[in-house]
Design an enzyme around this catalytic site. Structure first.
Site, PDB file in Angstrom:
ATOM      1  N   CYS A 338       0.811  -1.222   0.000  1.00 23.00           N
ATOM      2  CA  CYS A 338       0.000   0.000   0.000  1.00 23.00           C
ATOM      3  C   CYS A 338       0.846   1.274   0.000  1.00 23.00           C
ATOM      4  O   CYS A 338       2.035   1.256   0.331  1.00 23.00           O
ATOM      5  CB  CYS A 338      -0.981   0.000   1.174  1.00 23.00           C
ATOM      6  SG  CYS A 338      -0.356   0.664   2.722  1.00 23.00           S
ATOM      7  N   CYS A 341       2.323   2.221   3.566  1.00 21.61           N
ATOM      8  CA  CYS A 341       3.524   1.495   3.992  1.00 21.61           C
ATOM      9  C   CYS A 341       4.752   1.891   3.166  1.00 21.61           C
ATOM     10  O   CYS A 341       5.878   1.793   3.645  1.00 21.61           O
ATOM     11  CB  CYS A 341       3.272  -0.011   3.947  1.00 21.61           C
ATOM     12  SG  CYS A 341       2.112  -0.534   5.235  1.00 21.61           S
ATOM     13  N   HIS A 367      -4.217   1.451   4.351  1.00 23.62           N
ATOM     14  CA  HIS A 367      -3.467   0.223   4.668  1.00 23.62           C
ATOM     15  C   HIS A 367      -4.418  -0.944   4.932  1.00 23.62           C
ATOM     16  O   HIS A 367      -4.241  -2.041   4.381  1.00 23.62           O
ATOM     17  CB  HIS A 367      -2.544   0.426   5.873  1.00 23.62           C
ATOM     18  CG  HIS A 367      -2.038  -0.877   6.395  1.00 23.62           C
ATOM     19  ND1 HIS A 367      -1.017  -1.575   5.772  1.00 23.62           N
ATOM     20  CD2 HIS A 367      -2.487  -1.666   7.410  1.00 23.62           C
ATOM     21  CE1 HIS A 367      -0.848  -2.731   6.399  1.00 23.62           C
ATOM     22  NE2 HIS A 367      -1.718  -2.808   7.393  1.00 23.62           N
TER      23      HIS A 367
HETATM   24 ZN    ZN Z   1       0.177  -1.060   4.141  1.00 27.17          ZN
END
Ligand code: ZN
Length: 401
Positions: A338, A341, A367
Site C-alpha cells: 500500500c 507502507c 493500509h
Molecule cells: Zn500497508
C-alpha cells in the site's frame, strides 16, 4: 442487457470454492471481501484512493441513504455509482438491519455517540406490512416494507441487492424465531414480486436464510430460498453467542444451500471468520471492522508481525496509539504494497493519531483496505493452488481449526 452471473470451481479443501460474480459494473473474484461505504463513502478516502487499494466491490446502507440524502435525489443525480464516483460492483443491504437493531435496543454500532438516545426511539412499529420508523435527521416518518426496500435499492442503482427480512435479537425463543422466519419468507415473496414488477433482471437479488440457532429452522429456511428464483443467498439471523456456535451454524447452513448460487455472510468478516467461512463455502463477506478500527488507530497485520499472537486474547491488529510506536521507524508492514507502507513510519502515524490529524485515518484506512484486498487475493490464489489449508493454519489467530 447484461445479467449478473455466478460461476465457481470447487476446491480441494472441505466445501471451499473459487468463483466469479459478474455484474453490469464488473467482475468480483470470489471469495471476496465487500468494504462498507455505509453512507455512500469510505470514511476519510476519495474513491480514487479506494480503487487503488484493490477493493473489488463496496456495500452501501439503504437505511442511511433513504433518510439522507434520499434515494430519489440519488436517482436524479444518475444513481449511487455516479453520485459517489464508484464504477465497480455495488451491493446494498435492505435497510432492515439498522432499523431492527435500533428497535431491539442494541444500537447499531454504525450510529452512535451523540445521536444514540434519539435513534433508539426511531422504530415505531413492525407489522405484516413492514416497519415504520422515524428519521433521525428530521423526525419524518418512513415505512420500510419489502416493496419500498426493493424500490429504494433499485433507485440507488446497486448491482446486488437484498430482500428485507425481520432481524431478530439473540434471546428470542424457538417459537418466536420460527414465526419471525416465516414472516421473513412472506416478505421475501413480496420482494420477489416487486423485483419482477420492475423488470430489474440485470441486478442480482439475494434471499436471506433465517432460523437462528435451530438447525430444523435453518433447514426450513434453506428449503424456502432454494425453491425461489434468487440470484444469491445471504446467511442472516442470529448466529449464536460465540464464535464456535457461529461456525457450527454457518457449516450446517451452507451444506443446505443450492451450490449454483453465491453465498454471502451478512455483517461478518474478521480474519478468522473469513478463513472459516471460506472453508464452509462462503463466497462473500462484509464487515465494518477494517475501516472502523482504522479510525481508532488499529492497523491490520499478518500473524508474523503481531505481538499479541499466541496470547490469551489475540488481536488481528496493532494499536498505533500505543506509546511503544513513538520511536518505531518501521512501516506498518514492510511487505504491504500500500501507499501508506511505502511512505510513512509507525512513529509518524502514532504522532498523527496523538495530534488528532485527520490524515491518520486516511493513511490507516488505505493500509487496512489494501491488507484485506491482498489477503483475499492470497486466499483465492491458495484455493487455485490447493494450498488453502496451509495458508489457513499460518493465519489463524484463534482456536478454531
Ligand atoms: Zn500497508
Amino acid at each position: 442487457m447484461s445479467l449478473c452471473t455466478f460461476t465457481y470451481t470447487k476446491s480441494d479443501s472441505y466445501r471451499s470454492r473459487r468463483g466469479r460474480i459478474t455484474t453490469p459494473h464488473g467482475v468480483v473474484e470470489t471469495p471476496a471481501f465487500i468494504f462498507c461505504a455505509t453512507k455512500g463513502s469510505l470514511k476519510s478516502l476519495t474513491m480514487e484512493q479506494v480503487r487503488a487499494t484493490g477493493a473489488q466491490i463496496i456495500l452501501s446502507n439503504t437505511y442511511h441513504l433513504m433518510i439522507n440524502p434520499g434515494s430519489k435525489l440519488i436517482e436524479t443525480m444518475g444513481g449511487l455509482h455516479k453520485f459517489m464516483d464508484w464504477n465497480g460492483p455495488l451491493f446494498t443491504d435492505s435497510g432492515g438491519f439498522q432499523i431492527f437493531s435500533l428497535g431491539h435496543g442494541s444500537v447499531s454500532s454504525e450510529i452512535k455517540g451523540s445521536r444514540q438516545q434519539v435513534v433508539k426511539k426511531t422504530l415505531l412499529k413492525v407489522t405484516e406490512e413492514g416497519a415504520t420508523f422515524r428519521s433521525y435527521v428530521d423526525g419524518s416518518h418512513y415505512c420500510l416494507s419489502p416493496e419500498t426496500s426493493i424500490t429504494t435499492q433499485l433507485e440507488l442503482g446497486a448491482d446486488l441487492i437484498v430482500v428485507l427480512d425481520e432481524c431478530t435479537p439473540f434471546h428470542l425463543s424457538e417459537l418466536e424465531t420460527a414465526q419471525s422466519m416465516r414472516r421473513s419468507h412472506r416478505w421475501a415473496d413480496r420482494s420477489l414480486a416487486e423485483f419482477s414488477r420492475h423488470e430489474a433482471q440485470s441486478r442480482g437479488l439475494y434471499g436471506i436464510i433465517q432460523g437462528g440457532i435451530w438447525p430444523h429452522l435453518r433447514t426450513e429456511s434453506a428449503d424456502y430460498v432454494n425453491g425461489q428464483p434468487f440470484f444469491g443467498h445471504a446467511i442472516g439471523g442470529s448466529l449464536g453467542s460465540s464464535k464456535n456456535q457461529m461456525y457450527e451454524i454457518v457449516d450446517y447452513t451452507t451444506q443446505l444451500l443450492s451450490p449454483d448460487r453465491p453465498v454471502h455472510l451478512l455483517g461478518i468478516g474478521g480474519i478468522e471468520d473469513i478463513f472459516c467461512g471460506v472453508k464452509y463455502g462462503i463466497d462473500t463477506f462484509d464487515c465494518v471492522h477494517p475501516t472502523r478500527i482504522a479510525r481508532h488507530g488499529g492497523a491490520l497485520v499478518p500473524p508474523e508481525l503481531n505481538p499479541s499472537k499466541g496470547t490469551a486474547s489475540p488481536r488481528d491488529h496493532l494499536n498505533l496509539r500505543n506509546a511503544c510506536y513513538t520511536n518505531d521507524q518501521m512501516p506498518i508492514d514492510p511487505e504491504c504494497p500500500c501507499t501508506t507502507c511505502a511512505a510513512v513510519s509507525r512513529s509518524y502515524l502514532h504522532y498523527l493519531l496523538k495530534a488528532n490529524e485527520l490524515s491518520a485515518f486516511s493513511y490507516i484506512t488505505i493500509h487496512n483496505m489494501t491488507f484485506m484486498a491482498s489477503l483475499m487475493k492470497r486466499i483465492r490464489h491458495a484455493l487455485d493452488e490447493g494450498t488453502f489449508d496451509e495458508l489457513a493454519s499460518q493465519w489463524h489467530l484463534g482456536t478454531t481449526s
